[in-house]
Motif scaffolding. Structure first.
Motif, PDB file in Angstrom:
ATOM      1  N   SER A  34       0.831  -1.204   0.000  1.00 22.11           N
ATOM      2  CA  SER A  34       0.000   0.000   0.000  1.00 22.11           C
ATOM      3  C   SER A  34       0.865   1.252   0.000  1.00 22.11           C
ATOM      4  N   LYS A  40       0.726   3.836  -3.162  1.00 26.97           N
ATOM      5  CA  LYS A  40       0.162   5.150  -2.865  1.00 26.97           C
ATOM      6  C   LYS A  40       0.797   6.248  -3.730  1.00 26.97           C
ATOM      7  N   LYS A  62      -4.146   4.615  -6.153  1.00 26.34           N
ATOM      8  CA  LYS A  62      -4.399   5.120  -4.801  1.00 26.34           C
ATOM      9  C   LYS A  62      -5.543   4.376  -4.113  1.00 26.34           C
ATOM     10  N   ALA A  86      -4.286   1.012  -3.039  1.00 24.86           N
ATOM     11  CA  ALA A  86      -3.413   1.187  -1.877  1.00 24.86           C
ATOM     12  C   ALA A  86      -4.240   1.351  -0.613  1.00 24.86           C
TER      13      ALA A  86
END
Length: 65
Positions: free
Chosen positions: A20, A24, A30, A33
């Motif tokens: 994650s 990110k 995103k 993540a």
């Protein structure tokens, strides 16, 4: 000392958290993540004990390498 099930859970949680953090930074990942971070936190809530926390910190260091 953490048991076998805790070690397995910790391993997955550490890997989810590392993934994650790496995802990110990529704009199109995103949401993925965030999902992985939520899953890592969910595992942590299920096994919230001192042994689990120590094993998680140890596994997280191992995963970073």
């Amino acid at each position: 000392m953490a048991g076998l099930d805790e070690n397995i859970a910790v391993s997955f949680a550490a890997k989810y958290e590392l993934c994650s953090l790496k995802l990110k930074a990529t704009p199109s990942y995103k949401l993925k993540a965030l999902g992985l971070k939520v899953k890592a936190d969910e595992i942590g809530r299920d096994k919230d004990r001192a042994d689990h926390i120590k094993a998680f910190v140890k596994e997280k260091k191992k995963v970073w390498i």
